[in-house]
Design a protein around this motif. Sequence first.
Motif, mmCIF file in Angstrom:
data_model
loop_
_atom_site.group_PDB
_atom_site.id
_atom_site.type_symbol
_atom_site.label_atom_id
_atom_site.label_comp_id
_atom_site.label_asym_id
_atom_site.label_seq_id
_atom_site.Cartn_x
_atom_site.Cartn_y
_atom_site.Cartn_z
ATOM 1 N N UNK A 115 0.712 -1.160 0.139
ATOM 2 C CA UNK A 115 -0.015 -0.061 -0.159
ATOM 3 C C UNK A 115 0.892 1.293 -0.086
ATOM 4 N N UNK A 116 2.058 1.095 0.802
ATOM 5 C CA UNK A 116 2.660 2.569 0.894
ATOM 6 C C UNK A 116 3.538 2.868 -0.563
ATOM 7 N N UNK A 117 3.893 1.595 -1.123
ATOM 8 C CA UNK A 117 4.401 1.637 -2.459
ATOM 9 C C UNK A 117 3.365 2.226 -3.518
ATOM 10 N N UNK A 140 -5.938 3.385 4.615
ATOM 11 C CA UNK A 140 -5.118 3.911 3.301
ATOM 12 C C UNK A 140 -4.911 5.523 3.445
ATOM 13 N N UNK A 141 -6.048 6.120 4.037
ATOM 14 C CA UNK A 141 -6.124 7.767 4.357
ATOM 15 C C UNK A 141 -4.994 7.733 5.391
ATOM 16 N N UNK A 142 -4.903 6.894 6.503
ATOM 17 C CA UNK A 142 -4.122 7.172 7.609
ATOM 18 C C UNK A 142 -2.691 7.190 6.938
ATOM 19 N N UNK A 148 2.672 11.624 3.948
ATOM 20 C CA UNK A 148 2.778 13.079 3.561
ATOM 21 C C UNK A 148 3.599 13.826 4.576
ATOM 22 N N UNK A 149 3.492 13.487 5.924
ATOM 23 C CA UNK A 149 4.261 14.027 7.044
ATOM 24 C C UNK A 149 5.505 13.691 6.927
ATOM 25 N N UNK A 150 6.016 12.653 6.149
ATOM 26 C CA UNK A 150 7.269 12.124 6.045
ATOM 27 C C UNK A 150 7.908 12.646 4.772
ATOM 28 N N UNK A 151 7.124 13.215 3.987
ATOM 29 C CA UNK A 151 7.544 13.802 2.741
ATOM 30 C C UNK A 151 7.727 12.531 1.619
#
Length: 159
Positions: A115-117, A140-142, A148-151
Motif C-alpha cells: 500500500x505504501x509503494x 489507506x487515508x491514515x 505526507x508528513x514524512x515527505x
Amino acid sequence: INVIKRLVIEHSNIIGIKNTYENFVYMKDLVSEIKSIRRDFSVLTGVDEMILPTLLLGGDGGIAALANVIPRIYRELYDAWIDQRINEAIEKYRYVIELSKVYRITSLYPVAIKTMLYLMGAPIEPLSREPLYRESEEVVEKLREFLMRQGLYQVLKRE
C-alpha cells in the motif's frame, strides 16, 4: 540458539540467518555465540527497529520490510556505520524508527509495504493474495497522511 549453532557447525553451505525476533538480549546472544564459531556467518535482523542494534552487537545488517519502500535510508545507515560515521548512522536510525511507526497504522507488514509503494506512485496495485487483504479506505487515508508528513507521498512519481 543451540539448533542454529549446530547447523552452523555441521553445514558450511549455510552462510547466514535472518532473525526476526524483537529481543535485544536474544540478538546479543545469537551474534556472540554464532560469531565465536564462524566469523564469516552473517547474522541479520528482519526487524526494522533492530537494524542499528544488530550492527552494534556485531551483526551484519538486516533484511527489513521498509527497505522495500525506502532502500536509500537503510543503505545510508549501513554505509555510515561501516565508515564509522556513528552520529550519521544514529541520525538515519532515528528516521527508521520514525518510519517504523507505520506498522501501528496498518494491519500486516506485506499489505502495508504494498500500500505504501502504491501511494508513493510505484506501478503496482495494493492487492495481496489470500489470506492477506487490501487495506480499508480509512487505513489507506491514515497511510497517505503518514507518508505526507514524512515527505514521501508520491515521491516516485516526482522523480
